[in-house]
Design a protein around this motif. Structure first.
Motif, PDB file in Angstrom:
ATOM      1  N   VAL A 190       2.771  -2.479 -11.016  1.00  0.00           N
ATOM      2  CA  VAL A 190       1.964  -3.396 -10.197  1.00  0.00           C
ATOM      3  C   VAL A 190       2.944  -4.312  -9.476  1.00  0.00           C
ATOM      4  CG1 VAL A 190       0.102  -5.087 -10.178  1.00  0.00           C
ATOM      5  CG2 VAL A 190       0.088  -3.241 -11.866  1.00  0.00           C
ATOM      6  N   SER A 191       3.487  -3.810  -8.383  1.00  0.00           N
ATOM      7  CA  SER A 191       4.529  -4.530  -7.656  1.00  0.00           C
ATOM      8  C   SER A 191       3.955  -5.284  -6.470  1.00  0.00           C
ATOM      9  CB  SER A 191       5.590  -3.534  -7.167  1.00  0.00           C
ATOM     10  OG  SER A 191       6.582  -4.191  -6.414  1.00  0.00           O
ATOM     11  N   ASP A 192       4.623  -6.383  -6.116  1.00  0.00           N
ATOM     12  CA  ASP A 192       4.227  -7.103  -4.904  1.00  0.00           C
ATOM     13  C   ASP A 192       5.100  -6.706  -3.720  1.00  0.00           C
ATOM     14  OD1 ASP A 192       6.517  -8.328  -5.817  1.00  0.00           O
ATOM     15  OD2 ASP A 192       5.777 -10.381  -5.593  1.00  0.00           O
ATOM     16  N   THR A 193       5.946  -5.717  -3.894  1.00  0.00           N
ATOM     17  CA  THR A 193       6.683  -5.142  -2.776  1.00  0.00           C
ATOM     18  C   THR A 193       6.394  -3.649  -2.731  1.00  0.00           C
ATOM     19  OG1 THR A 193       8.830  -5.059  -1.648  1.00  0.00           O
ATOM     20  CG2 THR A 193       8.825  -4.618  -4.021  1.00  0.00           C
ATOM     21  N   SER A 194       6.614  -3.044  -1.575  1.00  0.00           N
ATOM     22  CA  SER A 194       6.260  -1.636  -1.390  1.00  0.00           C
ATOM     23  C   SER A 194       7.462  -0.858  -0.886  1.00  0.00           C
ATOM     24  CB  SER A 194       5.102  -1.510  -0.398  1.00  0.00           C
ATOM     25  OG  SER A 194       5.448  -2.062   0.857  1.00  0.00           O
ATOM     26  N   TRP A 195       7.425   0.443  -1.095  1.00  0.00           N
ATOM     27  CA  TRP A 195       8.485   1.342  -0.651  1.00  0.00           C
ATOM     28  C   TRP A 195       7.831   2.668  -0.284  1.00  0.00           C
ATOM     29  CZ3 TRP A 195       8.417  -1.019  -5.528  1.00  0.00           C
ATOM     30  CH2 TRP A 195       7.977  -0.235  -6.590  1.00  0.00           C
ATOM     31  N   PRO A 196       8.577   3.585   0.305  1.00  0.00           N
ATOM     32  CA  PRO A 196       7.966   4.861   0.732  1.00  0.00           C
ATOM     33  C   PRO A 196       7.226   5.556  -0.409  1.00  0.00           C
ATOM     34  CG  PRO A 196      10.158   4.672   1.678  1.00  0.00           C
ATOM     35  CD  PRO A 196      10.008   3.516   0.720  1.00  0.00           C
ATOM     36  N   GLY A 197       5.967   5.859  -0.175  1.00  0.00           N
ATOM     37  CA  GLY A 197       5.144   6.520  -1.176  1.00  0.00           C
ATOM     38  C   GLY A 197       4.455   5.581  -2.140  1.00  0.00           C
ATOM     39  N   TYR A 198       4.730   4.288  -2.045  1.00  0.00           N
ATOM     40  CA  TYR A 198       4.110   3.303  -2.937  1.00  0.00           C
ATOM     41  C   TYR A 198       3.612   2.139  -2.088  1.00  0.00           C
ATOM     42  CZ  TYR A 198       3.485  -0.124  -6.698  1.00  0.00           C
ATOM     43  OH  TYR A 198       2.948  -1.067  -7.544  1.00  0.00           O
ATOM     44  N   GLU A 199       2.341   2.201  -1.718  1.00  0.00           N
ATOM     45  CA  GLU A 199       1.788   1.197  -0.813  1.00  0.00           C
ATOM     46  C   GLU A 199       0.466   0.605  -1.290  1.00  0.00           C
ATOM     47  OE1 GLU A 199       1.435   2.610   3.183  1.00  0.00           O
ATOM     48  OE2 GLU A 199       3.604   2.808   3.464  1.00  0.00           O
ATOM     49  N   ARG A 200      -0.379   1.401  -1.940  1.00  0.00           N
ATOM     50  CA  ARG A 200      -1.730   0.915  -2.185  1.00  0.00           C
ATOM     51  C   ARG A 200      -1.766  -0.281  -3.122  1.00  0.00           C
ATOM     52  NH1 ARG A 200      -6.074   1.595  -5.828  1.00  0.00           N
ATOM     53  NH2 ARG A 200      -7.982   0.866  -4.801  1.00  0.00           N
ATOM     54  N   ILE A 201      -1.023  -0.227  -4.237  1.00  0.00           N
ATOM     55  CA  ILE A 201      -1.087  -1.336  -5.196  1.00  0.00           C
ATOM     56  C   ILE A 201      -0.517  -2.618  -4.599  1.00  0.00           C
ATOM     57  CG2 ILE A 201      -0.265  -2.157  -7.436  1.00  0.00           C
ATOM     58  CD1 ILE A 201      -0.631   0.710  -8.473  1.00  0.00           C
ATOM     59  N   PRO A 202       0.632  -2.587  -3.893  1.00  0.00           N
ATOM     60  CA  PRO A 202       1.062  -3.819  -3.219  1.00  0.00           C
ATOM     61  C   PRO A 202       0.031  -4.330  -2.211  1.00  0.00           C
ATOM     62  CG  PRO A 202       2.869  -2.259  -3.336  1.00  0.00           C
ATOM     63  CD  PRO A 202       1.647  -1.522  -3.804  1.00  0.00           C
ATOM     64  N   LEU A 204      -3.189  -4.123  -2.656  1.00  0.00           N
ATOM     65  CA  LEU A 204      -4.176  -4.827  -3.477  1.00  0.00           C
ATOM     66  C   LEU A 204      -3.681  -6.220  -3.847  1.00  0.00           C
ATOM     67  CD1 LEU A 204      -5.416  -2.108  -6.014  1.00  0.00           C
ATOM     68  CD2 LEU A 204      -6.709  -3.101  -4.112  1.00  0.00           C
ATOM     69  N   VAL A 205      -2.389  -6.322  -4.174  1.00  0.00           N
ATOM     70  CA  VAL A 205      -1.809  -7.629  -4.482  1.00  0.00           C
ATOM     71  C   VAL A 205      -1.964  -8.560  -3.282  1.00  0.00           C
ATOM     72  CG1 VAL A 205       0.325  -8.857  -5.024  1.00  0.00           C
ATOM     73  CG2 VAL A 205      -0.194  -6.692  -6.184  1.00  0.00           C
ATOM     74  N   MET A 206      -1.608  -8.070  -2.101  1.00  0.00           N
ATOM     75  CA  MET A 206      -1.735  -8.880  -0.891  1.00  0.00           C
ATOM     76  C   MET A 206      -3.190  -9.215  -0.608  1.00  0.00           C
ATOM     77  SD  MET A 206       1.051  -6.839   1.422  1.00  0.00           S
ATOM     78  CE  MET A 206       0.394  -7.511   2.934  1.00  0.00           C
ATOM     79  N   VAL A 233       9.741 -10.975  -0.022  1.00  0.00           N
ATOM     80  CA  VAL A 233       9.587  -9.609   0.494  1.00  0.00           C
ATOM     81  C   VAL A 233       8.590  -9.565   1.642  1.00  0.00           C
ATOM     82  CG1 VAL A 233      10.204  -8.514  -1.679  1.00  0.00           C
ATOM     83  CG2 VAL A 233       7.801  -9.016  -1.203  1.00  0.00           C
ATOM     84  N   GLY A 234       7.800 -10.643   1.797  1.00  0.00           N
ATOM     85  CA  GLY A 234       6.890 -10.740   2.937  1.00  0.00           C
ATOM     86  C   GLY A 234       5.422 -10.658   2.616  1.00  0.00           C
ATOM     87  N   GLY A 235       5.044 -10.503   1.341  1.00  0.00           N
ATOM     88  CA  GLY A 235       3.647 -10.278   1.002  1.00  0.00           C
ATOM     89  C   GLY A 235       2.709 -11.392   1.406  1.00  0.00           C
ATOM     90  N   ILE A 236       3.038 -12.643   1.063  1.00  0.00           N
ATOM     91  CA  ILE A 236       2.137 -13.744   1.407  1.00  0.00           C
ATOM     92  C   ILE A 236       2.093 -13.966   2.906  1.00  0.00           C
ATOM     93  CG2 ILE A 236       3.953 -15.453   0.917  1.00  0.00           C
ATOM     94  CD1 ILE A 236       0.116 -15.953   0.634  1.00  0.00           C
ATOM     95  N   ALA A 237       3.247 -13.881   3.574  1.00  0.00           N
ATOM     96  CA  ALA A 237       3.264 -14.066   5.026  1.00  0.00           C
ATOM     97  C   ALA A 237       2.415 -13.005   5.708  1.00  0.00           C
ATOM     98  CB  ALA A 237       4.704 -14.020   5.546  1.00  0.00           C
TER      99      ALA A 237
END
Length: 403
Positions: A190-202, A204-206, A233-237
């Protein structure tokens, strides 16, 4: 440093995935989820008319996330929300039907949660949220922290029953190690940053962060003309900029992303026109923003809807903390941690520079919206910088510190 957004995607529509994640309907669902949280209460919106007058602008309003859900940070909205959503979805798969938030405490859903382990890397605040979310649903949490995370912040996470794992190196090193171990053990990252192939859960965090924007828009006397939001990493912005773009369209406020100069991964990405990893150098006092590689989802959003990117120095962040702790006559005191007041630091730097003022259109009619993203999540560090314990600063405004 300051630069305007010149990306080829600037002012283009959000990717449909991001528009769905950050739109009004999704934000309403986040707020419905929050209504089931025992300790949920809307956070304050604080006006700073004295400081606005000194800076030569019309109004400043600060959303004070130092009061959020007992965790002292906006991150309380993201990680725990994502954990709850993932548990409900897994329960739905197991039970063969949709499972609503109202069923979270039922034996069937608790049994599913007890078989799950969630994991993440953190500088401190996101890990607290994920750990709290796991505790709420009865799941296990494993939280990875890098060598720069203070013992106080580690203890604040561990009190939610999480297993703590120390990783040598930077935040980005801990992200990679958490992903490696989780893949090996079958845990859910459950990460607040994303990388190739891992986008949906970040995403949800955002999505969880949109709740603070909806609250602020209801409380503001008029919509903002300018927004300054700090970025790691840019999530809140990205969550704030994306939601405002969807809410206001072409009439959206001018949005500026503020990076620490020592960890300016979004600024350098904007300069390069693509996501870049910046070199790890001297640590920054803005510990929660010390990230050297942007979230790909956040960059995808900000490349479209951020209007400008800027950096602030260590002294700027400290000055903002002290300004909020010892405000001008008539302004309330605000307890802002080392990363909490960085949006204000950006505004103060911009207001003092005629070229940046002109570029952003900052003037006596401007209405600026900021977010105090964290309170004194490391009380000892806060007192060292400000010269007073957080409780003494909060008492100036009749507040109580909730940790």
């Amino acid at each position: 440093m300051f630069l305007r957004n010149t990306h080829t995607d600037y002012r283009s529509a959000l990717d449909p995935r991001d528009a769905e994640a950050l739109g009004r309907e999704a934000a309403a669902e986040v707020e419905r989820h929050l209504s089931f949280r025992d300790n949920h209460a809307q956070t304050p919106l604080v006006a700073l008319p004295g400081l606005a007058e000194r800076l030569g602008i019309g109004a400043i309003h600060v959303k004070d996330e130092g009061h959020r859900l007992g965790l002292g940070s906006f991150k309380a909205l993201g990680g725990a929300y994502a954990v709850i959503r993932l548990v409900l979805e897994e329960a739905g798969r197991r039970l063969g039907r949709a499972v609503d938030i109202a069923e979270l405490s039922t034996p069937e859903v608790r049994a599913v949660a007890q078989g799950m382990t969630v994991a993440c890397a953190t500088d401190g605040n996101h890990g607290r949220s994920v750990a709290q979310g796991a505790q709420l649903v009865g799941a296990r949490a494993a939280i990875f922290v890098h060598s720069g995370v203070s013992d106080e912040r580690v203890a604040a996470i561990a009190r939610f029953g999480a297993d703590m794992v120390r990783v040598e190196g930077t935040y980005d090193d801990s992200v990679r190690e958490a992903a490696r171990v989780a893949a090996e053990k079958g845990w859910t990252i459950v990460s607040d940053t994303s990388w190739p192939g891992y986008e949906r859960i970040p995403s949800l965090v955002m999505q969880g962060y949109t709740a603070l924007v909806r609250e602020a828009l209801r409380d503001l006397p008029e919509p903002p003309t300018h927004v300054f939001v700090q970025a790691g990493v840019g999530g809140i912005a990205a969550a704030v900029a994306g939601h405002l773009a969807l809410e206001f369209g072409p009439a959206r406020p001018v949005f500026t992303v503020v990076d620490p100069a020592r960890a300016a991964c979004l600024f350098e990405s904007a300069r390069a026109g693509r996501p870049v990893t910046v070199a790890h150098g001297e640590p920054t006092v803005m510990a929660m923003l010390e990230c050297y590689e942007p979230s790909l989802v956040a960059w995808r959003i900000l490349s479209r809807v951020a209007d400008a990117f800027m950096t602030v120095d260590e002294a700027d962040a400290v000055a903002a903390m002290r300004q909020l702790a010892d405000p001008l006559s008539g302004d309330p005191a605000v307890v802002a941690g080392e990363s909490g007041g960085v949006g204000l630091a950006g505004l103060m730097r911009a207001a003092a520079d005629p070229a940046i003022r002109a570029a952003l259109g900052l003037d006596s009619r401007s209405r600026v919206f900021l977010i105090n993203t964290e309170g004194a999540t490391d009380p000892g560090k806060y007192e060292e910088i400000v010269g007073l314990p957080p409780a003494a600063v909060a008492a100036r405004s009749g507040q109580q510190i909730v940790a």
